[in-house]
Design an enzyme around this catalytic site. Structure first.
Site, short mmCIF file in Angstrom:
data_model
loop_
_atom_site.label_atom_id
_atom_site.label_comp_id
_atom_site.label_asym_id
_atom_site.label_seq_id
_atom_site.Cartn_x
_atom_site.Cartn_y
_atom_site.Cartn_z
N LEU A 60 1.85 -10.40 -1.63
CA LEU A 60 1.17 -10.91 -0.14
C LEU A 60 2.25 -11.51 0.67
O LEU A 60 3.03 -11.87 0.36
CB LEU A 60 0.20 -11.89 -0.70
CG LEU A 60 -0.89 -11.69 -1.64
CD1 LEU A 60 -1.79 -12.91 -2.03
CD2 LEU A 60 -1.71 -10.70 -1.29
N HIS A 61 2.00 -10.98 1.96
CA HIS A 61 2.64 -11.49 3.19
C HIS A 61 1.85 -12.00 4.22
O HIS A 61 0.67 -11.99 3.98
CB HIS A 61 3.49 -10.30 3.50
CG HIS A 61 2.79 -9.10 3.71
ND1 HIS A 61 1.97 -8.82 4.72
CD2 HIS A 61 2.65 -7.93 3.23
CE1 HIS A 61 1.36 -7.64 4.74
NE2 HIS A 61 1.87 -6.98 3.80
N GLU A 62 2.53 -12.42 5.14
CA GLU A 62 1.73 -13.04 6.42
C GLU A 62 0.37 -12.00 6.95
O GLU A 62 -0.46 -12.70 7.54
CB GLU A 62 2.69 -13.39 7.61
CG GLU A 62 2.28 -14.00 8.57
CD GLU A 62 1.46 -15.32 8.38
OE1 GLU A 62 2.22 -15.89 7.45
OE2 GLU A 62 0.73 -15.61 8.97
N GLY A 63 0.61 -10.68 6.87
CA GLY A 63 -0.33 -9.86 7.12
C GLY A 63 -1.74 -10.16 6.35
O GLY A 63 -2.73 -10.14 6.81
N HIS A 64 -1.39 -10.19 5.14
CA HIS A 64 -2.45 -10.69 4.27
C HIS A 64 -3.03 -11.95 4.60
O HIS A 64 -4.46 -12.22 4.70
CB HIS A 64 -2.11 -10.47 2.59
CG HIS A 64 -1.60 -9.33 2.26
ND1 HIS A 64 -0.52 -8.90 1.85
CD2 HIS A 64 -2.46 -8.17 2.05
CE1 HIS A 64 -0.29 -7.57 1.24
NE2 HIS A 64 -1.39 -7.12 1.36
N GLN A 80 -5.19 -3.09 10.37
CA GLN A 80 -5.09 -1.89 11.04
C GLN A 80 -3.86 -1.06 10.89
O GLN A 80 -3.62 -0.05 11.33
CB GLN A 80 -5.30 -2.18 12.67
CG GLN A 80 -5.15 -1.13 13.61
CD GLN A 80 -6.37 -0.27 13.49
OE1 GLN A 80 -7.66 -0.50 13.55
NE2 GLN A 80 -6.11 1.07 13.23
N GLN A 117 -4.45 5.53 -6.54
CA GLN A 117 -4.10 5.79 -5.17
C GLN A 117 -2.55 6.31 -5.25
O GLN A 117 -1.93 6.45 -4.05
CB GLN A 117 -4.62 4.90 -4.39
CG GLN A 117 -3.78 3.70 -4.45
CD GLN A 117 -4.49 2.45 -3.66
OE1 GLN A 117 -5.41 1.94 -3.83
NE2 GLN A 117 -3.69 2.21 -2.36
N GLY A 146 -1.78 -7.23 -3.77
CA GLY A 146 -0.61 -8.23 -4.24
C GLY A 146 0.61 -8.20 -3.51
O GLY A 146 0.50 -7.46 -2.45
N GLN A 172 -6.56 4.64 6.25
CA GLN A 172 -7.18 4.19 5.37
C GLN A 172 -8.57 3.32 5.87
O GLN A 172 -9.64 3.49 5.41
CB GLN A 172 -6.50 3.06 4.53
CG GLN A 172 -7.16 2.00 3.79
CD GLN A 172 -6.30 1.27 2.85
OE1 GLN A 172 -5.76 1.60 1.93
NE2 GLN A 172 -6.13 -0.02 3.30
O1 PAF Z 1 -4.26 -1.46 1.50
C1 PAF Z 1 -4.17 -1.81 0.28
O2 PAF Z 1 -3.48 -2.91 -0.23
C2 PAF Z 1 -4.94 -0.87 -0.86
O3 PAF Z 1 -5.02 0.43 -0.30
C3 PAF Z 1 -6.38 -1.48 -0.97
C4 PAF Z 1 -7.10 -1.15 0.17
C5 PAF Z 1 -6.32 -2.85 -1.78
C6 PAF Z 1 -6.97 -0.48 -2.16
O4 PAF Z 1 -6.38 -0.53 -3.24
#
Ligand code: PAF
Length: 259
Positions: A33-37, A146, A61, A31, A151
């Site tokens: 969210l920004h331009e990358g998403h 990237q 995490q 969540g 990750q």
């Molecule tokens: O990159 C993220 O936003 C998180 O690490 C992910 C991949 C949604 C897992 O919770």
């Protein structure tokens, strides 16, 4: 756009699209969210019949002293952005873990060092939740940025090692006009801290052009910037990766080395 709030409802929905043979693109997010998403969502929109965005701030995490409680959760704004971007389904569960959850996915090679050292347990949490999201949504393709280079490496390795039937699409980092890599955590930065984040991005860019020892060069230059605290600088494959603390905010970034 349909919002799905439970694991069972999500599984019911994914059963349906498996039966119909439709291609499904998953954009996993936490969540804020920004331009990358949105870049990931647009790519999925172009390539898949159905687009699913998951929004879940995954507790496994985060370390005990990290920002889980204060991680931004602008749910209404996120949903509006998904709707405007033509998302078909938002999977936004309250919880993804059974009370006695006891199974985890642990990648043991590429998760070592860098963020794996600074954030113990982080990649175990990421790999576990990403595999759960894959099993719940059963996407044809899944989209990752990237910017989170390690990750990405962990997820690529997990998918290969565990024969997960999904095609991973890795999308280049999206930067603000001032050069700062987009991140949900940028919202934490004050005006002064933002200026330091710009400096971090500029030095990283400059370092990739150094003829020799770019990591040592960057490390030396970052240590001179008194408004940040260096976490690490490291070359991983063909990329120069770095993490710094600006105030309480931890920023990571990476760029391909110029050969
Ligand atoms: O990159 C993220 O936003 C998180 O690490 C992910 C991949 C949604 C897992 O919770």
């Amino acid at each position: 756009m349909k919002v799905i709030g439970s694991m069972t409802a999500m599984q019911r929905q994914s059963d349906e699209w498996i039966r119909s043979g439709e291609s499904v693109g998953l954009v996993p997010t936490m969540g804020a969210l920004h331009e990358g998403h949105l870049t990931l969502i647009r790519r999925a929109r172009k390539e898949c019949k159905r687009v699913v965005v998951s929004i879940y701030v995954n507790p496994t995490q985060f370390g005990p002293k990290e920002d889980l409680a204060k991680y931004p959760r602008p749910r209404r704004q996120d949903l509006a952005m998904c709707r405007a971007a033509g998302v078909d389904f938002v999977f936004a569960p309250q919880n993804l873990y059974f009370p006695d959850h006891s199974s985890y996915v642990e990648e043991t090679i590429v998760s070592q060092g860098r963020d794996g050292t600074s954030r113990p347990g982080h990649f175990r949490g990421v790999a576990t939740v990403v595999l759960k999201l894959f099993n719940l949504t059963r996407p044809t393709r899944a989209y990752f940025g990237q910017k989170d280079a390690q990750q990405v490496d962990v997820i690529i390795r997990m998918v290969r090692d565990l024969n997960v039937p999904v095609k991973l699409i890795i999308v280049p980092t999206v930067r603000d006009p001032d050069g700062v890599a987009m991140s949900s955590r940028n919202r934490y930065l004050s005006v002064e801290e933002r200026a330091t984040a710009v400096k971090f991005a500029q030095l990283l860019q400059k370092a990739t052009k150094q003829k020799s020892k770019p990591a040592s060069w960057l490390s030396r230059e970052l240590k001179r910037v008194t408004s940040l605290r260096l976490d690490y600088v490291e070359v991983a494959g063909d990329r120069l990766c770095a993490a710094v603390f600006v105030g309480k905010t931890r920023l990571i970034d990476n760029e391909r080395l110029v050969s």
